[in-house]
Design a protein around this motif. Structure first.
Motif, short mmCIF file in Angstrom:
data_model
loop_
_atom_site.label_atom_id
_atom_site.label_comp_id
_atom_site.label_asym_id
_atom_site.label_seq_id
_atom_site.Cartn_x
_atom_site.Cartn_y
_atom_site.Cartn_z
N ALA B 154 10.57 10.89 -4.32
CA ALA B 154 10.71 9.59 -5.00
C ALA B 154 9.75 9.52 -6.18
O ALA B 154 10.14 9.17 -7.30
N ALA B 421 11.70 -4.05 -0.67
CA ALA B 421 12.00 -3.85 -2.09
C ALA B 421 13.51 -3.94 -2.29
O ALA B 421 14.28 -3.64 -1.37
N GLU B 423 17.19 -3.08 -3.07
CA GLU B 423 17.89 -1.81 -2.91
C GLU B 423 18.37 -1.29 -4.27
O GLU B 423 18.42 -0.09 -4.50
N GLY B 426 14.46 -1.45 -6.62
CA GLY B 426 13.16 -1.01 -6.09
C GLY B 426 12.04 -2.00 -6.32
O GLY B 426 10.90 -1.76 -5.95
N TRP B 434 6.82 -1.64 -7.95
CA TRP B 434 8.10 -1.17 -7.44
C TRP B 434 7.84 -0.20 -6.28
O TRP B 434 6.72 0.31 -6.15
N GLY B 436 9.97 2.87 -3.53
CA GLY B 436 11.22 3.55 -3.19
C GLY B 436 10.97 4.75 -2.31
O GLY B 436 9.85 5.26 -2.22
N VAL B 440 10.19 2.50 1.87
CA VAL B 440 11.08 1.34 1.90
C VAL B 440 12.14 1.47 3.00
O VAL B 440 12.43 0.52 3.72
N ALA B 452 16.26 6.43 -5.24
CA ALA B 452 15.45 5.21 -5.31
C ALA B 452 14.44 5.30 -6.44
O ALA B 452 14.20 4.33 -7.17
N ALA B 456 14.38 2.74 -9.61
CA ALA B 456 13.14 2.01 -9.89
C ALA B 456 12.70 2.28 -11.33
O ALA B 456 12.28 1.36 -12.04
#
Lengths: 281, 466
Positions: B154, B421, B423, B426, B434, B436, B440, B452, B456
């Motif tokens: 991520a 957060a 979907e 994010g 933010w 992700g 999350v 994600a 974001a």
């Protein structure tokens, strides 16, 4: 890379580094630890914070030569670098004004007890300290501990300096003396901490110990450092390292410290062969 | 219309008996001929459902077209326009439930092997001298600074995308090397670590600064990053850190590991190369891995390679419910892993020195479906039995590490400890923050974390006004 700004050989087998790590030094508090990885092939090992200098941006660690990493560290000089130095990890020792606090440090555990004693004293407590070692030539930081304590007793197992005997004897005398003791803090070998907790238990005096199990990441990810506190599993790296000494499952801690004895021995022998060094042990 | 070619090119692999004894990559990769043959099967359908099946929307038909036209540079550029880590995705994405399941040829039972082609293109690039790789062209910096916490899939994706849009990005990584779960979790034989580091180098080549040994929540807090260090936004990609245990008696005996610890020792610390490397891992004759996910498969397959004679996977449901990728379960079985289905441990027994020796289990049967939609395992009365074990590994999943949530004001967390957060974006409920990936969603896949990170990054860019 983290530069060794200063090196001191405190006693045979125990050394001090002041390491350049401004971000860690800015946040370090008594009772926390760092994870050190000395080189590309090295293990990650935890070492308790012995002091810090926020102005210089340095953190002080005191370590005893026991395994491959600490032996590798012991041959580093001022100006050399440690590959990884992560911290400050773990929860700081909970400091508050309680009244009288007894601080017990044994062996290499004398180093981390100093900032803890200092913090308790600065918080307005009367600090009675006890430090112990096997023999006179293994004692260090006596004056340093004395300077942050109201009283200090020094013991050696063989009676070669200070009082003959182990730290639990003066501890028991303090508890028997009738003065009110609000808390005991013990840092040192597992057996010492176990017996400090055993000593204080009948008196019902809160006893906090700083545990030092094997760790890998030191941030709560692996669970290697799990201990049982009052039959509940805790991760020393994130829930500790300080715990209620009366609740610790000491036998489990001791057993878990021995998991890699064979491997550690093999690793060290191999390193000694490579380095062409004689073993001190 | 030309006749459909339904001969999906198989992935060449090391033989099971051979690979079970080494840590080299199991998959050997397509030859140029195989890659071309597979690419030629693509019918370039105008609807390209494969793109919709990809969490990061790689223009799949376009890169396949470039590949079959022999324009490898173009293939790389197309891939990397959406996916900064193709060599990783080509190896560990569950394509069978994503792009490949959406492929038009999937209906005929022979979807294009998109993942294998992606791997082929990415490997081609990694093997090129730097001069013949596509040049990295970055827009001028916009002066805005982004802190990314965690360098797993991520974080790397969010960082790469933000850097490509002109932001100055710093990644804070707790461990001594970047890559997160790609380094500590997924084993060398599935995802070689030099591949991960090549992808990390690519992200760095975009101007991303990676600060190792930096545990956010300890050495610096999220609020300090924004208020004192001048970061305009923060992305939390810290993953799902804390291992779950069974909470049964004897679980803390010596030689019982969480999968996180077992795999971290082996992958991150290279315990399989002990004593050349200093970190050891316990090796014995019989090991039981408890759990049925990819992490359980990885642990069991590592154990075989370490020299265990009998490797068991103990799973409380049946084969049909295994959460692992089918391919991974098959690989494990081929290599000699023994599956004990409908079996659940109830306690561990040890010797007087505190070492595990046996695991008491019960047999299970499947009842009605539970909240997860899978049939709920129920204990068969009186079915207790013992398994002798030297080592046990608990691979039940992880929960989020609380280091950040505990030290950041104003984040909303669920009961399970995950960060709340949006979907689609994010965005957390905290200003300029933010999040992700597993932090999350809880434990999920590399590609969903990358998706994600990507969403974001787009949302951060929109919020920060470019």
């Amino acid at each position: 890379m983290y530069k060794i700004l200063h090196r001191e050989d405190l006693v045979p087998g125990i050394h001090l580094f002041r390491v350049e790590a401004p971000a860690v030094a800015a946040k370090a508090q008594a009772g926390q630890f760092v994870i050190v990885r000395v080189d590309e092939k090295g293990e990650r090992i935890p070492l308790t914070v012995a002091d810090w200098d926020r102005e210089e941006g340095s953190l002080t660690i005191v370590f005893m030569e026991v395994g491959t990493t600490t032996r590798k560290m012991a041959i580093l000089k001022k100006g050399d670098y440690i590959l990884n130095f992560v911290g400050p990890l773990g929860l700081p020792t909970h400091i508050e004004r309680l009244g009288t606090v007894v601080c017990v440090g044994g062996g290499v555990g004398v180093a981390p007890i100093v900032p803890i004693a200092r913090a308790f004293k600065e918080a307005g407590n009367k600090v009675i300290s006890i430090m112990g070692a096997r023999s006179w030539n293994l004692l260090f930081w006596e004056e340093r501990l004395r300077s942050v304590s109201n009283e200090l007793t020094v013991t050696t197992d063989d009676g070669s300096y200070g009082r003959k005997g182990v730290v639990t004897e003066p501890l028991k005398e303090i508890l028997d003396s009738g003065q009110k003791v609000d808390m005991v803090m013990a840092v040192g070998p597992v057996v010492m901490m176990k017996f400090c907790a055993k000593t204080t238990n009948p008196y019902g005096v809160k006893t906090v110990v700083s545990l030092n199990p094997i760790m890998v990441d030191g941030t709560g990810m692996c669970g290697c450092c799990r201990v049982e506190i009052g039959e509940k599993t805790k991760f020393t790296c994130v829930d500790g390292p300080d715990f209620d000494g009366h609740q610790v499952d000491w036998d489990l801690l001791l057993a878990r410290q021995h998991i890699y004895l064979e491997a550690e021995k093999r690793s060290l022998e191999l390193w000694e062969q490579r380095e062409g060094r004689e073993t001190n042990a | 219309m030309p006749k459909l070619d339904l001969n999906r090119q198989p992935m060449p692999k090391q033989e099971p008996q051979v690979r079970a004894k080494n840590f080299n990559e199991v998959a050997l990769g397509y030859t140029p001929e195989q890659a071309l043959a597979e690419a030629n099967r693509c019918i370039q359908c105008p609807k390209h459902p494969c793109i919709d099946g990809c969490p990061v929307e790689v223009p799949i038909p376009e890169f396949i077209k470039a590949l079959r036209e022999g324009d490898m540079l173009q293939a790389v550029e197309v891939l990397k326009s959406k996916n900064s880590l193709p060599a990783i995705c080509g190896r560990v994405c569950p394509q069978e439930t994503q792009c490949e399941s959406a492929c038009t040829l999937s209906k005929k039972g022979a979807p294009i092997a998109i993942g294998r082609l992606e791997r082929y293109v990415a490997n081609w690039e990694l093997n090129q001298p730097a001069t013949s790789k596509p040049a990295v062209i970055l827009p001028p910096t916009n002066g805005k600074r982004i802190a990314v916490i965690g360098s797993g899939p991520a974080g790397l994706t969010a960082a790469a995308d933000m850097a490509k849009m002109g932001y100055q990005v710093t990644i804070f990584e707790a461990l001594h090397i970047a890559g997160g779960v790609l380094m500590y979790g997924i084993p060398e034989f599935r995802l070689p670590k030099h591949i991960v580091q090549s992808e990390v180098e690519y992200v760095k080549s975009l101007g991303v600064d990676i600060k190792l040994d930096s545990v956010v929540g300890k050495v610096v807090t999220v609020d300090e990053l924004m208020k004192e260090q001048g970061y305009d936004a923060v992305f939390l990609g810290t993953g799902a850190g804390l291992p779950m245990f069974l909470n049964i008696p004897g679980e803390n005996l010596n030689s019982i590991y969480s999968a996180n610890e077992f795999l971290t020792r082996i992958n991150l610390m290279k315990a399989y190369l002990f004593p050349e490397y200093d970190t050891p891992v316990q090796i014995g004759k019989r090991i039981a891995v408890i759990g049925g996910g990819n992490v359980a498969m990885d642990s069991a397959r590592c154990a075989l390679r370490l020299g265990f004679e009998e490797v068991h996977i103990v799973y409380r449901r049946s084969r049909a419910e295994l959460p692992a990728r089918q391919e991974e379960a098959e690989n494990a079985e081929e290599e000699g892993v023994i599956f004990k289905f409908l079996t659940n441990p109830v306690r561990f027994l040890g010797n007087k020195d505190g070492w595990v020796t046996q695991m008491e289990c019960v047999e299970m049967e499947l009842g009605e479906p539970d909240a997860s939609g899978r049939r709920r395992p129920i204990v068969k009365a009186g079915s207790e039995f013992m398994i002798d074990v030297d080592i046990a590994v608990i691979a039940l999943g992880t929960t989020p590490n609380p280091l950040i949530t505990a030290t950041t004001e104003g984040l909303d967390t669920t009961k399970g400890g995950t960060v709340v957060a949006s979907e689609t974006t994010g965005k957390t409920v905290k200003d300029s923050v933010w999040a992700g990936g597993d932090i999350v969603t809880g434990s999920a896949t590399v590609i969903s974390a990358m998706g994600a990170g990507k969403r974001a990054a787009a949302s951060m860019h929109e919020a920060l006004g470019g």
